[in-house]
Design a protein around this motif. Structure first.
Motif, PDB file in Angstrom:
ATOM      1  N   SER A  52     -18.676  10.203  51.054  1.00  0.00           N
ATOM      2  CA  SER A  52     -18.769  11.525  51.670  1.00  0.00           C
ATOM      3  C   SER A  52     -20.229  11.977  51.747  1.00  0.00           C
ATOM      4  CB  SER A  52     -17.920  12.544  50.897  1.00  0.00           C
ATOM      5  OG  SER A  52     -18.521  12.792  49.650  1.00  0.00           O
ATOM      6  N   GLU A  53     -21.068  11.393  50.910  1.00  0.00           N
ATOM      7  CA  GLU A  53     -22.480  11.792  50.892  1.00  0.00           C
ATOM      8  C   GLU A  53     -23.392  10.649  51.345  1.00  0.00           C
ATOM      9  OE1 GLU A  53     -23.967  14.572  50.492  1.00  0.00           O
ATOM     10  OE2 GLU A  53     -22.238  15.808  49.955  1.00  0.00           O
ATOM     11  N   VAL A  54     -22.812   9.694  52.063  1.00  0.00           N
ATOM     12  CA  VAL A  54     -23.608   8.502  52.394  1.00  0.00           C
ATOM     13  C   VAL A  54     -24.768   8.849  53.338  1.00  0.00           C
ATOM     14  CG1 VAL A  54     -22.207   7.598  54.335  1.00  0.00           C
ATOM     15  CG2 VAL A  54     -23.343   6.018  52.785  1.00  0.00           C
ATOM     16  N   HIS A  55     -24.585   9.860  54.164  1.00  0.00           N
ATOM     17  CA  HIS A  55     -25.694  10.319  55.007  1.00  0.00           C
ATOM     18  C   HIS A  55     -26.329  11.591  54.442  1.00  0.00           C
ATOM     19  CE1 HIS A  55     -24.929   8.159  59.101  1.00  0.00           C
ATOM     20  NE2 HIS A  55     -24.869   7.343  58.073  1.00  0.00           N
ATOM     21  N   GLY A  56     -25.834  12.046  53.298  1.00  0.00           N
ATOM     22  CA  GLY A  56     -26.316  13.296  52.730  1.00  0.00           C
ATOM     23  C   GLY A  56     -27.131  13.070  51.464  1.00  0.00           C
ATOM     24  N   LEU A  57     -26.454  13.189  50.311  1.00  0.00           N
ATOM     25  CA  LEU A  57     -27.195  13.123  49.048  1.00  0.00           C
ATOM     26  C   LEU A  57     -27.942  11.810  48.839  1.00  0.00           C
ATOM     27  CD1 LEU A  57     -24.815  14.890  46.492  1.00  0.00           C
ATOM     28  CD2 LEU A  57     -26.978  15.722  47.450  1.00  0.00           C
ATOM     29  N   ARG A  58     -27.340  10.700  49.300  1.00  0.00           N
ATOM     30  CA  ARG A  58     -28.034   9.426  49.081  1.00  0.00           C
ATOM     31  C   ARG A  58     -29.344   9.377  49.883  1.00  0.00           C
ATOM     32  NH1 ARG A  58     -30.269   6.081  45.993  1.00  0.00           N
ATOM     33  NH2 ARG A  58     -30.248   3.896  46.556  1.00  0.00           N
ATOM     34  N   ILE A  59     -29.301   9.939  51.083  1.00  0.00           N
ATOM     35  CA  ILE A  59     -30.524   9.968  51.896  1.00  0.00           C
ATOM     36  C   ILE A  59     -31.542  10.904  51.236  1.00  0.00           C
ATOM     37  CG2 ILE A  59     -31.486  10.641  54.154  1.00  0.00           C
ATOM     38  CD1 ILE A  59     -29.891   8.039  54.237  1.00  0.00           C
ATOM     39  N   LYS A  60     -31.043  12.011  50.717  1.00  0.00           N
ATOM     40  CA  LYS A  60     -31.951  12.940  50.042  1.00  0.00           C
ATOM     41  C   LYS A  60     -32.629  12.232  48.859  1.00  0.00           C
ATOM     42  CE  LYS A  60     -32.270  17.528  48.021  1.00  0.00           C
ATOM     43  NZ  LYS A  60     -33.143  17.062  46.955  1.00  0.00           N
ATOM     44  N   GLU A  61     -31.828  11.468  48.141  1.00  0.00           N
ATOM     45  CA  GLU A  61     -32.363  10.723  47.004  1.00  0.00           C
ATOM     46  C   GLU A  61     -33.476   9.761  47.464  1.00  0.00           C
ATOM     47  OE1 GLU A  61     -29.424   9.482  43.379  1.00  0.00           O
ATOM     48  OE2 GLU A  61     -29.238   8.333  45.214  1.00  0.00           O
ATOM     49  N   LEU A  62     -33.208   9.072  48.575  1.00  0.00           N
ATOM     50  CA  LEU A  62     -34.214   8.126  49.094  1.00  0.00           C
ATOM     51  C   LEU A  62     -35.475   8.873  49.518  1.00  0.00           C
ATOM     52  CD1 LEU A  62     -32.115   5.656  51.319  1.00  0.00           C
ATOM     53  CD2 LEU A  62     -32.862   5.355  48.964  1.00  0.00           C
ATOM     54  N   LEU A  63     -35.280  10.022  50.177  1.00  0.00           N
ATOM     55  CA  LEU A  63     -36.451  10.773  50.655  1.00  0.00           C
ATOM     56  C   LEU A  63     -37.222  11.384  49.489  1.00  0.00           C
ATOM     57  CD1 LEU A  63     -35.074  12.493  53.907  1.00  0.00           C
ATOM     58  CD2 LEU A  63     -36.345  10.357  53.685  1.00  0.00           C
ATOM     59  N   ASP A  64     -36.501  11.829  48.448  1.00  0.00           N
ATOM     60  CA  ASP A  64     -37.196  12.325  47.252  1.00  0.00           C
ATOM     61  C   ASP A  64     -38.032  11.201  46.645  1.00  0.00           C
ATOM     62  OD1 ASP A  64     -36.027  14.758  47.650  1.00  0.00           O
ATOM     63  OD2 ASP A  64     -34.532  14.575  46.035  1.00  0.00           O
ATOM     64  N   GLY A  65     -37.441  10.005  46.617  1.00  0.00           N
ATOM     65  CA  GLY A  65     -38.168   8.841  46.099  1.00  0.00           C
ATOM     66  C   GLY A  65     -39.397   8.557  46.953  1.00  0.00           C
ATOM     67  N   LYS A  66     -39.224   8.673  48.264  1.00  0.00           N
ATOM     68  CA  LYS A  66     -40.361   8.409  49.162  1.00  0.00           C
ATOM     69  C   LYS A  66     -41.485   9.412  48.915  1.00  0.00           C
ATOM     70  CE  LYS A  66     -39.478   7.610  53.607  1.00  0.00           C
ATOM     71  NZ  LYS A  66     -39.787   6.409  54.373  1.00  0.00           N
ATOM     72  N   ALA A  67     -41.104  10.661  48.632  1.00  0.00           N
ATOM     73  CA  ALA A  67     -42.124  11.688  48.378  1.00  0.00           C
ATOM     74  C   ALA A  67     -42.947  11.329  47.139  1.00  0.00           C
ATOM     75  CB  ALA A  67     -41.450  13.045  48.198  1.00  0.00           C
ATOM     76  N   GLU A  68     -42.323  10.535  46.252  1.00  0.00           N
ATOM     77  CA  GLU A  68     -43.061  10.094  45.052  1.00  0.00           C
ATOM     78  C   GLU A  68     -43.694   8.725  45.257  1.00  0.00           C
ATOM     79  OE1 GLU A  68     -40.096  10.229  41.999  1.00  0.00           O
ATOM     80  OE2 GLU A  68     -39.843  12.394  42.263  1.00  0.00           O
ATOM     81  N   GLY A  69     -43.647   8.241  46.470  1.00  0.00           N
ATOM     82  CA  GLY A  69     -44.327   6.975  46.781  1.00  0.00           C
ATOM     83  C   GLY A  69     -43.420   5.751  46.778  1.00  0.00           C
ATOM     84  N   LYS A  70     -42.104   5.957  46.576  1.00  0.00           N
ATOM     85  CA  LYS A  70     -41.182   4.822  46.514  1.00  0.00           C
ATOM     86  C   LYS A  70     -40.761   4.410  47.928  1.00  0.00           C
ATOM     87  CE  LYS A  70     -37.356   3.672  43.593  1.00  0.00           C
ATOM     88  NZ  LYS A  70     -36.330   4.016  42.694  1.00  0.00           N
ATOM     89  N   LYS A  71     -40.921   3.153  48.273  1.00  0.00           N
ATOM     90  CA  LYS A  71     -40.628   2.721  49.648  1.00  0.00           C
ATOM     91  C   LYS A  71     -39.162   2.316  49.826  1.00  0.00           C
ATOM     92  CE  LYS A  71     -44.955   3.040  50.890  1.00  0.00           C
ATOM     93  NZ  LYS A  71     -45.426   4.119  51.737  1.00  0.00           N
ATOM     94  N   VAL A  72     -38.716   2.392  51.073  1.00  0.00           N
ATOM     95  CA  VAL A  72     -37.340   1.998  51.405  1.00  0.00           C
ATOM     96  C   VAL A  72     -37.406   0.820  52.379  1.00  0.00           C
ATOM     97  CG1 VAL A  72     -35.189   2.745  52.528  1.00  0.00           C
ATOM     98  CG2 VAL A  72     -36.482   4.362  51.110  1.00  0.00           C
ATOM     99  N   ILE A  73     -36.637  -0.211  52.076  1.00  0.00           N
ATOM    100  CA  ILE A  73     -36.605  -1.388  52.947  1.00  0.00           C
ATOM    101  C   ILE A  73     -35.165  -1.580  53.434  1.00  0.00           C
ATOM    102  CG2 ILE A  73     -36.963  -3.911  53.034  1.00  0.00           C
ATOM    103  CD1 ILE A  73     -39.225  -3.530  51.017  1.00  0.00           C
ATOM    104  N   GLY A  74     -35.000  -1.703  54.737  1.00  0.00           N
ATOM    105  CA  GLY A  74     -33.662  -1.870  55.309  1.00  0.00           C
ATOM    106  C   GLY A  74     -33.447  -3.325  55.706  1.00  0.00           C
TER     107      GLY A  74
END
Ligand code: BJ8
Length: 425
Positions: A52-74
């Motif tokens: 239910s949060e696959v496009h919501g909270l999980r994305i927020k988590e990834l973006l919060d991580g990115k704000a701290e410098g953590k990269k996302v690889i697809g």
């Protein structure tokens, strides 16, 4: 979840109206396919929540991580080693390839006779509806089947950050050298992207996290061998699908939790289908979210799916990485060793896959196999007939199914599945 995440989706450049449509269809499909199942394990609530949060909270988590410098690889393929990504404190996510979207735009870019999985990747990009794709700092395409490798030439013009990984197609000494060289090159690319040097210690940690995730899934698979089956094939598929999106440590913990519950069910003889219900194995192309069509047809016809010989299933999770030493070289070698054994149909020859199907059918007590193939997927289509011949010569019936992501053939497939089940009875 819609309103609270609007600004986030807008920031990612999603087409909000199209995205809303997608979420609505997804939500309805989920409701119809998953939430109508009887007697689901309670542990599925966690996976309901993740979905239910696959496009919501999980994305927020990834973006919060990115704000701290953590990269996302697809990535689009299980040949991309998550161990290396985690070692650089980055996150690996599977990219959405399980539904049709923006078909008109896709048809302007790809030949009509391209498989639905490849078209889906393009549709999500062109329709601007995938927050994972838009959050990714690097998108890895891999040279596997002809369709994928040629389509990446076009995808490279649509995304700014495509990295193409070459892969062997023959399991020769040279092929293995190529895989090892490509994993070294990928490690360097990840280091450059993240600015993190992958040390032996870091890689050991990455290996441990991914091994634990796979061990949890292995535990789940073993529990599906019991009759009555303690969990539906649909729910097990969903867990496999979630493994491509969720935080790995949290995912591992949730899988163990549900396994504890399933052990309790097994002890009480409690199942999702009556004892003696027909048991089937699915084998073939990967089923990415929200591709639930075939298991839904099978299970709503009274059978239970007890295993998936698929990249979203055991082909993707079989074997652990087992380094023989603690140097960086021995760990990289162990990674090559583990991924080298993946029996994707792009390899020629590929006898291991048939052996695995036979083994899985025996291990899980399957009375028949449904070979699932996406239309226009030559590698799996080519393997289907020899696989059927081999299995049937050993008394294991096979139903070959070729389909796409549309719902137009549901009735026809249902009739074929029901006839197959009658034959097994
Ligand atoms: S390791 S199966 S995830 S390549 S369905 S795109 S094969 S035409 S997905 Fe795969 Fe990696 Fe292999 Fe697994 Fe081509 Fe077939 Fe389409 Fe496919």
């Amino acid at each position: 979840m819609a309103s609270e995440h609007l600004a986030m989706w807008q920031g990612l450049g999603l087409d909000l109206a199209a995205h809303d449509q997608l979420l609505e269809v997804l939500g309805q499909g989920y409701q119809q396919v998953f939430l109508t199942q009887q007697d689901r394990p309670q542990g599925m609530e966690y996976f309901n929540f993740v979905m239910s949060e696959v496009h919501g909270l999980r994305i927020k988590e990834l973006l919060d991580g990115k704000a701290e410098g953590k990269k996302v690889i697809g990535s689009f393929c299980v040949f991309v080693p998550e161990e290396i990504v985690l070692a650089a404190d980055a996150t690996l996510v599977g990219l959405c390839t399980g539904a049709d979207f923006a078909a008109d735009l896709v048809d302007q870019m790809l030949p009509r006779n391209t498989c639905a999985l490849i078209k889906s990747a393009f549709g999500f990009k062109l329709g601007k509806v995938c927050p994972y794709l838009e959050s990714a700092d690097m998108i890895v395409g891999e040279n596997t089947c002809d369709g994928k490798k040629k389509s990446y030439e076009t995808l490279g013009g649509l995304v700014p950050n495509l990295y193409v990984m070459d892969l062997p197609q023959v399991k020769s000494a040279e092929g293995r050298q190529l895989l090892a060289a490509e994993y070294q090159r990928f490690k360097q690319a990840v280091e450059e992207l993240t600015g993190v040097e992958i040390t032996a210690q870091r890689l050991a940690r990455g290996i441990e996290i991914v091994n634990q995730k796979r061990q949890a899934l292995h535990r789940l698979y073993k529990l599906r061998a019991f009759d009555p089956a303690p969990i539906s094939g649909l729910d097990a598929l969903l867990i496999n699908q979630v493994s491509f999106y969720d935080d790995p440590a949290r995912f591992t913990e949730s899988v163990h939790k549900i396994c504890d519950e399933l052990e309790g069910r097994i002890a009480k003889g409690q199942g999702v289908a009556p004892k003696g219900a027909p048991r089937l194995l699915l084998s073939g192309c990967p089923m990415a979210v929200p591709n639930w069509k075939l298991p839904w047809i099978v299970e709503s016809s009274g059978a239970v799916v007890v295993g998936e010989e698929s990249c979203v299933g055991e082909r993707g999770t079989r074997n652990l990485v087992r380094p023989r030493g603690d140097s960086l070289e021995s760990m990289m070698e162990a990674i090559v060793e583990r991924y080298w054994r993946i029996d994707c149909a792009v390899f020629t020859p590929n006898p291991e896959r048939t052996e695995h199907v036979e083994q899985m059918a025996a291990d899980y007590g399957a009375q028949g196999v449904i070979h699932y193939c996406l239309q226009f997927c030559q590698p799996y289509q080519m393997e289907a007939l020899p696989l059927e011949k081999k299995l049937e010569s050993q008394g294991l019936p096979v139903l070959r199914v070729e389909t796409d992501y549309s719902m137009e053939d549901v009735e026809q497939l249902k009739t074929r599945v029901e006839a197959f089940l009658e034959m097994l009875a």
